[in-house]
Scaffold this motif. Structure first.
Motif, PDB file in Angstrom:
ATOM      1  N   ASP A 160       0.654  -1.277  -0.039  1.00 15.83           N
ATOM      2  CA  ASP A 160       0.122   0.022   0.091  1.00 15.83           C
ATOM      3  C   ASP A 160       1.013   1.442  -0.058  1.00 15.83           C
ATOM      4  OD1 ASP A 160      -2.185  -1.559  -0.099  1.00 15.83           O
ATOM      5  OD2 ASP A 160      -2.791  -1.403   2.160  1.00 15.83           O
ATOM      6  N   VAL A 161       1.818   1.301   0.836  1.00 12.04           N
ATOM      7  CA  VAL A 161       2.816   2.361   0.769  1.00 12.04           C
ATOM      8  C   VAL A 161       3.701   2.716  -0.533  1.00 12.04           C
ATOM      9  CG1 VAL A 161       4.797   3.562   1.919  1.00 12.04           C
ATOM     10  CG2 VAL A 161       3.137   2.376   3.499  1.00 12.04           C
ATOM     11  N   LEU A 162       3.948   1.485  -1.207  1.00 13.26           N
ATOM     12  CA  LEU A 162       4.556   1.558  -2.487  1.00 13.26           C
ATOM     13  C   LEU A 162       3.639   2.151  -3.358  1.00 13.26           C
ATOM     14  CD1 LEU A 162       7.380   0.746  -3.876  1.00 13.26           C
ATOM     15  CD2 LEU A 162       6.216  -1.414  -4.114  1.00 13.26           C
ATOM     16  N   LEU A 163       2.596   1.543  -3.351  1.00  8.43           N
ATOM     17  CA  LEU A 163       1.739   2.177  -4.492  1.00  8.43           C
ATOM     18  C   LEU A 163       1.224   3.763  -4.277  1.00  8.43           C
ATOM     19  CD1 LEU A 163      -0.444   1.812  -6.677  1.00  8.43           C
ATOM     20  CD2 LEU A 163      -1.745   1.028  -5.232  1.00  8.43           C
ATOM     21  N   ALA A 164       1.139   3.973  -3.006  1.00  8.14           N
ATOM     22  CA  ALA A 164       0.893   5.571  -2.684  1.00  8.14           C
ATOM     23  C   ALA A 164       1.982   6.334  -3.072  1.00  8.14           C
ATOM     24  CB  ALA A 164       0.517   5.649  -1.389  1.00  8.14           C
ATOM     25  N   ASP A 165       3.146   5.851  -2.919  1.00 11.50           N
ATOM     26  CA  ASP A 165       4.359   6.550  -3.233  1.00 11.50           C
ATOM     27  C   ASP A 165       4.414   6.621  -4.712  1.00 11.50           C
ATOM     28  OD1 ASP A 165       5.543   7.296  -0.912  1.00 11.50           O
ATOM     29  OD2 ASP A 165       6.719   5.485  -0.651  1.00 11.50           O
ATOM     30  N   VAL A 166       3.925   5.772  -5.437  1.00 10.28           N
ATOM     31  CA  VAL A 166       3.782   5.950  -6.881  1.00 10.28           C
ATOM     32  C   VAL A 166       2.758   6.916  -7.419  1.00 10.28           C
ATOM     33  CG1 VAL A 166       3.195   4.718  -9.207  1.00 10.28           C
ATOM     34  CG2 VAL A 166       4.815   3.637  -7.217  1.00 10.28           C
ATOM     35  N   VAL A 167       1.719   6.909  -6.530  1.00 13.76           N
ATOM     36  CA  VAL A 167       0.795   7.917  -6.992  1.00 13.76           C
ATOM     37  C   VAL A 167       1.057   9.476  -6.590  1.00 13.76           C
ATOM     38  CG1 VAL A 167      -1.502   8.747  -6.453  1.00 13.76           C
ATOM     39  CG2 VAL A 167      -1.194   6.281  -6.517  1.00 13.76           C
ATOM     40  N   THR A 168       2.102   9.720  -5.754  1.00 12.82           N
ATOM     41  CA  THR A 168       2.765  10.988  -5.453  1.00 12.82           C
ATOM     42  C   THR A 168       3.373  11.417  -6.764  1.00 12.82           C
ATOM     43  OG1 THR A 168       4.605  10.065  -4.533  1.00 12.82           O
ATOM     44  CG2 THR A 168       2.852  10.686  -3.119  1.00 12.82           C
ATOM     45  N   SER A 169       3.890  10.442  -7.487  1.00 17.72           N
ATOM     46  CA  SER A 169       4.770  10.848  -8.661  1.00 17.72           C
ATOM     47  C   SER A 169       3.554  11.390 -10.102  1.00 17.72           C
ATOM     48  CB  SER A 169       5.477   9.741  -9.399  1.00 17.72           C
ATOM     49  OG  SER A 169       6.458   9.355  -8.456  1.00 17.72           O
ATOM     50  N   TYR A 170       2.467  11.079  -9.817  1.00 12.80           N
ATOM     51  CA  TYR A 170       1.422  11.257 -10.748  1.00 12.80           C
ATOM     52  C   TYR A 170       0.604  12.579 -10.197  1.00 12.80           C
ATOM     53  CZ  TYR A 170       2.227   7.193 -13.815  1.00 12.80           C
ATOM     54  OH  TYR A 170       2.775   6.744 -14.435  1.00 12.80           O
ATOM     55  N   ALA A 171       1.022  13.435  -9.596  1.00  9.93           N
ATOM     56  CA  ALA A 171       0.343  14.665  -9.018  1.00  9.93           C
ATOM     57  C   ALA A 171       0.023  15.420 -10.343  1.00  9.93           C
ATOM     58  CB  ALA A 171       1.213  15.525  -7.956  1.00  9.93           C
ATOM     59  N   LYS A 172       1.039  15.738 -11.085  1.00  8.74           N
ATOM     60  CA  LYS A 172       0.755  16.405 -12.171  1.00  8.74           C
ATOM     61  C   LYS A 172      -0.421  15.978 -13.309  1.00  8.74           C
ATOM     62  CE  LYS A 172       1.590  19.984 -15.253  1.00  8.74           C
ATOM     63  NZ  LYS A 172       0.647  19.416 -16.365  1.00  8.74           N
ATOM     64  N   VAL A 173      -0.344  14.352 -13.397  1.00 13.48           N
ATOM     65  CA  VAL A 173      -1.376  13.872 -13.862  1.00 13.48           C
ATOM     66  C   VAL A 173      -2.699  13.992 -13.594  1.00 13.48           C
ATOM     67  CG1 VAL A 173      -1.929  11.450 -15.051  1.00 13.48           C
ATOM     68  CG2 VAL A 173       0.427  12.196 -15.009  1.00 13.48           C
ATOM     69  N   LEU A 174      -2.807  13.982 -12.138  1.00 15.36           N
ATOM     70  CA  LEU A 174      -4.160  14.090 -11.535  1.00 15.36           C
ATOM     71  C   LEU A 174      -4.539  15.507 -11.914  1.00 15.36           C
ATOM     72  CD1 LEU A 174      -3.436  12.345  -8.166  1.00 15.36           C
ATOM     73  CD2 LEU A 174      -4.884  11.397 -10.211  1.00 15.36           C
ATOM     74  N   GLY A 175      -3.722  16.507 -11.875  1.00 15.14           N
ATOM     75  CA  GLY A 175      -4.167  17.793 -12.218  1.00 15.14           C
ATOM     76  C   GLY A 175      -4.670  17.768 -13.701  1.00 15.14           C
ATOM     77  N   ASP A 176      -4.055  17.305 -14.600  1.00  9.49           N
ATOM     78  CA  ASP A 176      -4.383  17.272 -15.781  1.00  9.49           C
ATOM     79  C   ASP A 176      -5.708  16.390 -16.095  1.00  9.49           C
ATOM     80  OD1 ASP A 176      -2.301  18.817 -16.952  1.00  9.49           O
ATOM     81  OD2 ASP A 176      -1.233  17.085 -17.404  1.00  9.49           O
ATOM     82  N   SER A 177      -5.850  15.565 -15.498  1.00  8.11           N
ATOM     83  CA  SER A 177      -6.992  14.632 -15.463  1.00  8.11           C
ATOM     84  C   SER A 177      -8.266  15.456 -15.041  1.00  8.11           C
ATOM     85  CB  SER A 177      -6.759  13.269 -14.706  1.00  8.11           C
ATOM     86  OG  SER A 177      -5.844  12.416 -15.178  1.00  8.11           O
ATOM     87  N   TRP A 178      -8.044  16.224 -13.819  1.00  8.53           N
ATOM     88  CA  TRP A 178      -9.050  17.033 -13.406  1.00  8.53           C
ATOM     89  C   TRP A 178      -9.612  18.044 -14.571  1.00  8.53           C
ATOM     90  CZ3 TRP A 178     -11.839  18.138  -8.916  1.00  8.53           C
ATOM     91  CH2 TRP A 178     -12.426  19.252  -8.786  1.00  8.53           C
ATOM     92  N   VAL A 179      -8.433  18.881 -15.385  1.00  6.47           N
ATOM     93  CA  VAL A 179      -9.018  19.576 -16.394  1.00  6.47           C
ATOM     94  C   VAL A 179      -9.614  18.869 -17.513  1.00  6.47           C
ATOM     95  CG1 VAL A 179      -7.990  20.884 -18.376  1.00  6.47           C
ATOM     96  CG2 VAL A 179      -6.833  21.045 -15.784  1.00  6.47           C
ATOM     97  N   LEU A 180      -9.339  17.654 -17.758  1.00  2.00           N
ATOM     98  CA  LEU A 180      -9.765  16.803 -18.573  1.00  2.00           C
ATOM     99  C   LEU A 180     -11.260  16.401 -18.601  1.00  2.00           C
ATOM    100  CD1 LEU A 180      -8.713  15.902 -21.481  1.00  2.00           C
ATOM    101  CD2 LEU A 180      -8.282  13.385 -20.311  1.00  2.00           C
ATOM    102  N   GLY A 181     -11.531  16.059 -17.248  1.00  2.00           N
ATOM    103  CA  GLY A 181     -12.899  15.617 -16.525  1.00  2.00           C
ATOM    104  C   GLY A 181     -13.619  16.795 -16.651  1.00  2.00           C
ATOM    105  N   CYS A 182     -13.288  18.053 -15.962  1.00  2.00           N
ATOM    106  CA  CYS A 182     -13.953  19.258 -16.274  1.00  2.00           C
ATOM    107  C   CYS A 182     -14.465  19.601 -17.598  1.00  2.00           C
ATOM    108  CB  CYS A 182     -13.083  20.209 -15.415  1.00  2.00           C
ATOM    109  SG  CYS A 182     -14.315  21.832 -15.180  1.00  2.00           S
ATOM    110  N   MET A 183     -13.476  19.239 -18.529  1.00  2.00           N
ATOM    111  CA  MET A 183     -13.893  19.949 -19.826  1.00  2.00           C
ATOM    112  C   MET A 183     -15.189  18.905 -20.586  1.00  2.00           C
ATOM    113  SD  MET A 183     -10.264  20.900 -21.339  1.00  2.00           S
ATOM    114  CE  MET A 183     -10.642  21.145 -22.986  1.00  2.00           C
TER     115      MET A 183
END
Length: 306
Positions: A160-183
């Motif tokens: 779980d910690v390993l996967l969560a650390d991987v997710v931290t590397s995708y912060a910018k991707v989550l921001g772009d995904s927010w923009v995409l979903g909002c659009m």
């Protein structure tokens, strides 16, 4: 001289903008950029697990995922990555063929990346017994637990910690995904538009999405701290023995929590400085300097964690 420099600056900015419009954004719009980074994550995971196998580290035992003898875990991840790569490649080649590099066609062909994303989801969530169901099921269960900051009490804590650390590397991707979903939900610009509507969702939409990974790890660290305090120092404390070991474990969890909490001021300053209007006693350049100083905070916590 100043006229020449001003002209050169404008020419450079115009050239960069023209390159972005006519090349990168046309052939590689935002949806495909997001999908490519997700795909890259699968390949890097497979390569990392392969490397662990080569150096005789049993990563399967660490993440508590057993495979039949002679079939290391990385082979399944390679197969999944290859399948997703074929889907992605077919989608983007069809996109290039359909649009032909024409801006108006790019805007009107948003259904292609949406279709590729749909196939990605279908493959990863396929309910049948075939196509690596056991591994996919484990990953999806972990993801559901981790995405809300959950942490397994037993053998899956490290995974779980390993996967969560991987997710931290995708912060910018989550921001772009927010923009995409909002659009998509707002029905405004096309998701393949050369200029994504990054202000969609207000000033705090994208910063909040980018803060989610740090929130996840912060909650996990606080969960570890509370568990260590309740059980009297299992894990690190149990190995060291006594009250000193328990206090050391709890201290490490708190410092780790502080490290992830230190990301929030940086995200907040990034959001406010973009729309900052001079006029008060704090100028925009002062906010920018403070934003740069905030990057030193994680180093402070890392120093205490070493």
């Amino acid at each position: 001289m100043s006229t020449t420099m001003s002209y050169s600056t404008l020419l450079t900015e115009a050239t960069i903008e023209q390159f972005d419009r006519t090349t990168f954004s046309i052939y590689f719009p935002l949806p495909f950029r997001i999908l490519s980074l997700i795909l890259l994550g699968f390949w890097l995971c497979a390569l990392s697990f392969h490397y662990f196998h080569l150096v005789k580290i049993d990563i399967g035992a660490l993440v508590r995922y057993t495979t039949p003898p002679g079939l290391p875990i990385y082979r399944d991840i390679y197969r999944v990555s290859t399948t997703l790569t074929v889907v992605f490649s077919a989608g983007i080649i069809w996109f290039w063929h359909t649009t032909g590099g024409r801006a108006e066609e790019v805007t009107n062909t948003e259904w292609v990346p949406m279709g590729v994303a749909g196939v990605f989801l279908l493959l990863l969530c396929w309910p049948g017994n075939s196509w690596h169901r056991r591994g996919r099921g484990r990953f999806l269960r972990m993801f559901r637990r981790v995405i809300v900051g959950g942490l397994d009490r037993g053998d899956l804590r490290f995974a779980d910690v390993l996967l969560a650390d991987v997710v931290t590397s995708y912060a910018k991707v989550l921001g772009d995904s927010w923009v995409l979903g909002c659009m998509v939900l707002s029905g405004g610009r096309s998701i393949t538009d050369m200029r994504p509507e990054r202000g969609c969702g207000g000033t705090w939409g994208v910063p909040f999405a980018m803060a989610v990974p740090s929130l996840i790890r912060l909650r996990q660290c606080l969960t570890d701290y509370l568990r260590a305090r309740r059980v009297g120092g299992g894990g690190v404390g149990g190995a060291a023995g006594g009250a000193s070991g328990r206090e050391e474990e709890m201290r490490l969890h708190l410092w780790n929590a502080g490290k992830y909490a230190s990301a929030f001021p940086v995200i907040w300053l990034s959001a406010v400085q973009r729309d900052w209007v001079d006029g008060g006693w704090v100028r925009k350049e002062d906010v920018a300097r403070l934003w740069q100083v905030k990057f030193l905070f994680p180093c402070f916590f890392l120093e205490h964690l070493n």
